[in-house]
Motif scaffolding. Structure first.
Motif, mmCIF file in Angstrom:
data_model
loop_
_atom_site.group_PDB
_atom_site.id
_atom_site.type_symbol
_atom_site.label_atom_id
_atom_site.label_comp_id
_atom_site.label_asym_id
_atom_site.label_seq_id
_atom_site.Cartn_x
_atom_site.Cartn_y
_atom_site.Cartn_z
ATOM 1 N N ALA A 147 0.840 -1.196 0.000
ATOM 2 C CA ALA A 147 0.000 0.000 0.000
ATOM 3 C C ALA A 147 0.880 1.253 0.000
ATOM 4 O O ALA A 147 1.834 1.364 0.770
ATOM 5 N N GLY A 148 0.528 2.173 -0.874
ATOM 6 C CA GLY A 148 1.254 3.437 -0.948
ATOM 7 C C GLY A 148 2.505 3.385 -1.790
ATOM 8 O O GLY A 148 3.167 4.426 -1.989
ATOM 9 N N HIS A 149 2.842 2.210 -2.288
ATOM 10 C CA HIS A 149 4.061 2.111 -3.113
ATOM 11 C C HIS A 149 3.751 2.573 -4.536
ATOM 12 O O HIS A 149 2.770 2.139 -5.129
ATOM 13 N N ARG A 150 4.545 3.444 -5.043
ATOM 14 C CA ARG A 150 4.340 3.968 -6.384
ATOM 15 C C ARG A 150 5.568 3.624 -7.237
ATOM 16 O O ARG A 150 6.687 3.964 -6.885
ATOM 17 N N GLY A 151 5.341 2.941 -8.308
ATOM 18 C CA GLY A 151 6.421 2.534 -9.165
ATOM 19 C C GLY A 151 6.556 1.021 -9.227
ATOM 20 O O GLY A 151 5.810 0.282 -8.587
ATOM 21 N N LEU A 160 14.095 7.959 -1.791
ATOM 22 C CA LEU A 160 14.463 7.355 -3.057
ATOM 23 C C LEU A 160 15.968 7.170 -3.188
ATOM 24 O O LEU A 160 16.431 6.528 -4.138
ATOM 25 N N GLY A 161 16.747 7.720 -2.261
ATOM 26 C CA GLY A 161 18.191 7.561 -2.299
ATOM 27 C C GLY A 161 18.798 8.298 -3.495
ATOM 28 O O GLY A 161 18.369 9.390 -3.884
ATOM 29 N N VAL A 162 19.805 7.672 -4.089
ATOM 30 C CA VAL A 162 20.456 8.253 -5.274
ATOM 31 C C VAL A 162 19.480 8.137 -6.440
ATOM 32 O O VAL A 162 19.057 7.030 -6.797
ATOM 33 N N THR A 163 19.164 9.318 -7.062
ATOM 34 C CA THR A 163 18.067 9.349 -8.036
ATOM 35 C C THR A 163 18.458 10.174 -9.262
ATOM 36 O O THR A 163 19.166 11.180 -9.171
ATOM 37 N N ILE A 164 17.928 9.745 -10.421
ATOM 38 C CA ILE A 164 18.040 10.504 -11.668
ATOM 39 C C ILE A 164 16.656 10.596 -12.286
ATOM 40 O O ILE A 164 15.926 9.597 -12.341
ATOM 41 N N THR A 165 16.295 11.810 -12.767
ATOM 42 C CA THR A 165 15.006 12.040 -13.440
ATOM 43 C C THR A 165 15.280 12.554 -14.845
ATOM 44 O O THR A 165 16.085 13.470 -15.034
ATOM 45 N N ILE A 166 14.578 11.984 -15.862
ATOM 46 C CA ILE A 166 14.789 12.362 -17.264
ATOM 47 C C ILE A 166 13.435 12.649 -17.902
ATOM 48 O O ILE A 166 12.458 11.928 -17.680
ATOM 49 N N MET A 167 13.396 13.739 -18.715
ATOM 50 C CA MET A 167 12.188 14.072 -19.480
ATOM 51 C C MET A 167 12.393 13.652 -20.933
ATOM 52 O O MET A 167 13.451 13.892 -21.523
ATOM 53 N N ALA A 219 15.480 5.192 -9.108
ATOM 54 C CA ALA A 219 15.786 5.400 -7.693
ATOM 55 C C ALA A 219 16.578 4.234 -7.117
ATOM 56 O O ALA A 219 16.678 3.167 -7.717
ATOM 57 N N HIS A 220 17.117 4.505 -5.876
ATOM 58 C CA HIS A 220 17.917 3.541 -5.108
ATOM 59 C C HIS A 220 19.210 3.160 -5.828
ATOM 60 O O HIS A 220 19.687 2.018 -5.716
ATOM 61 N N MET A 221 19.807 4.085 -6.564
ATOM 62 C CA MET A 221 21.022 3.797 -7.330
ATOM 63 C C MET A 221 22.248 3.756 -6.417
ATOM 64 O O MET A 221 22.223 4.206 -5.270
ATOM 65 N N LEU A 222 23.312 3.206 -6.940
ATOM 66 C CA LEU A 222 24.567 3.065 -6.205
ATOM 67 C C LEU A 222 25.246 4.434 -6.058
ATOM 68 O O LEU A 222 25.352 5.169 -7.026
ATOM 69 N N PRO A 223 25.704 4.799 -4.838
ATOM 70 C CA PRO A 223 26.384 6.090 -4.654
ATOM 71 C C PRO A 223 27.627 6.190 -5.545
ATOM 72 O O PRO A 223 28.410 5.247 -5.648
ATOM 73 N N GLY A 224 27.780 7.327 -6.183
ATOM 74 C CA GLY A 224 28.929 7.567 -7.037
ATOM 75 C C GLY A 224 28.846 6.934 -8.401
ATOM 76 O O GLY A 224 29.801 7.038 -9.182
ATOM 77 N N SER A 225 27.711 6.278 -8.725
ATOM 78 C CA SER A 225 27.622 5.606 -10.021
ATOM 79 C C SER A 225 26.951 6.467 -11.089
ATOM 80 O O SER A 225 26.920 6.080 -12.264
ATOM 81 N N VAL A 246 22.720 -0.272 -10.064
ATOM 82 C CA VAL A 246 21.694 -0.660 -9.084
ATOM 83 C C VAL A 246 22.298 -0.736 -7.689
ATOM 84 O O VAL A 246 23.446 -1.154 -7.496
ATOM 85 N N SER A 247 21.485 -0.323 -6.672
ATOM 86 C CA SER A 247 21.880 -0.474 -5.273
ATOM 87 C C SER A 247 20.616 -0.441 -4.420
ATOM 88 O O SER A 247 19.514 -0.699 -4.929
ATOM 89 N N ASP A 248 20.776 -0.065 -3.136
ATOM 90 C CA ASP A 248 19.635 -0.046 -2.217
ATOM 91 C C ASP A 248 19.653 1.212 -1.342
ATOM 92 O O ASP A 248 19.290 1.162 -0.171
ATOM 93 N N THR A 249 20.082 2.347 -1.921
ATOM 94 C CA THR A 249 20.120 3.595 -1.148
ATOM 95 C C THR A 249 18.702 4.080 -0.880
ATOM 96 O O THR A 249 17.759 3.734 -1.592
ATOM 97 N N GLY A 250 18.585 4.903 0.161
ATOM 98 C CA GLY A 250 17.275 5.403 0.553
ATOM 99 C C GLY A 250 16.502 4.349 1.321
ATOM 100 O O GLY A 250 17.080 3.478 1.980
ATOM 101 N N LEU A 251 15.176 4.434 1.248
ATOM 102 C CA LEU A 251 14.308 3.467 1.936
ATOM 103 C C LEU A 251 14.058 2.296 0.986
ATOM 104 O O LEU A 251 13.152 2.325 0.162
ATOM 105 N N ALA A 252 14.908 1.270 1.096
ATOM 106 C CA ALA A 252 14.820 0.146 0.167
ATOM 107 C C ALA A 252 15.085 -1.156 0.917
ATOM 108 O O ALA A 252 15.846 -1.195 1.885
#
Length: 301
Positions: free
Chosen positions: A191-195, A224-231, A244-250, A268-274
């Motif tokens: 519940a409440g998970h989006r994506g 979401l931890g390490v995140t990238i957004t693209i349009m 989201a949840h990407m590896l730090p420094g990647s 891929v990683s588990d940064t943020g709430l993962a």
């Protein structure tokens, strides 16, 4: 009585005795007529009257002339010097072209060097505003270089080696690509998970789903931890993809960068709430969130 008896002839004798006594001939009244004696007196008087005038004129004439010349010279200097000091040559009217030419920057060169046109970028800034601006640009460039160095250092320390045989560009073709070369399974929805969660090993490459422009790239994305957004603009529709949840420094791209479909953007990683290593992918079409996997199944080549 004897004197009375002397004759007139004794008078000349007396005159001769007088001449012999005084050493000069005696002058008898009978020798000069009265007219001659009177004329001589008048001539002497006239000579005495003329003598002072002649002497006075001869001595005072040059002195008087010198004094007169000095007075005239002083009067001329008194009038001419202040007038000359107050006089100034009439200035010619200055045109706008002359003013512009006077204020223009010039370069003095030797006579044996040909004229050259100066370009703005060929000389350093001279005004305080230009100097301040240049210093600010240099400081910003230095800060950007420091950030890039830190990111590269973090990537070298944190990134996982991509497994052998895994392509750095997403497989497939078409304007839409899948974000992973593979995945193991989907994460359990709640519940409440989006994506959509794609469970896969740490360090697996992540690709852009389509051509687009990066609007956000951060290591501090909160839950979401390490995140990238693209349009993206796909078939005339505005599509937004979030990784989201990407590896730090990647992260390989920053905000404002242009990416191509299937280009690697991180790992891929588990940064943020993962829970477990996975890719959390969200897709929005024209501002509305859609099921990521259903959209990929319909559009990816």
């Amino acid at each position: 009585m004897a004197e009375e008896n002397d004759s007139p002839e004794s008078a000349p004798e007396a005159q001769v005795a007088s001449q012999a006594r005084w050493g000069r001939p005696a002058r008898s009244e009978t020798q000069k007529p009265p007219q001659l004696r009177r004329a001589t007196k008048l001539e002497r008087r006239a000579a005495r009257e003329e003598r002072p005038t002649t002497v006075r004129t001869g001595r005072r004439g040059p002195v008087r002339s010198i004094l007169t010349l000095a007075v005239v010279t002083g009067l001329v200097a008194t009038v001419a010097i202040p007038g000359y000091a107050a006089w100034q040559p009439e200035a010619e009217a200055t045109t706008l072209q002359q003013l512009a030419a006077d204020g223009a920057q010039t370069l003095v060169v030797a006579s044996d060097i040909t004229d050259s046109t100066l370009a703005r970028g060929s000389y350093s800034a001279t005004t305080p505003d230009e100097i301040s601006k240049k210093k600010a640009e240099e400081a910003a460039a230095a800060a950007a270089a420091a950030r890039a160095k830190a990111i590269a250092s973090n990537a070298a320390a944190s990134s996982y080696a991509i497994p052998a045989g895994v392509p750095l560009v997403a497989p497939g073709s078409g304007i839409v690509r899948r974000p992973l070369p593979y995945f193991n399974n989907f994460g359990a929805p709640y519940a409440g998970h989006r994506g959509t969660d794609y469970m896969v090993e740490r360090g697996t490459p992540i690709y852009s789903v389509a051509d687009g422009v990066v609007t956000a790239s951060t290591d501090g994305g909160g839950s979401l931890g390490v995140t990238i957004t693209i349009m993206h603009n796909i078939n005339g529709r505005a599509v937004q993809s979030v990784y989201a949840h990407m590896l730090p420094g990647s992260r390989t791209v920053g905000a404002g960068a242009t990416v191509s479909a299937g280009q690697m953007i991180g790992q891929v990683s588990d940064t943020g709430l993962a829970f477990g290593t996975h890719l959390h992918l969200m897709i929005h079409v024209d501002g509305t969130r859609v099921d990521a996997e259903g959209w990929l199944a319909a559009n990816a080549g």
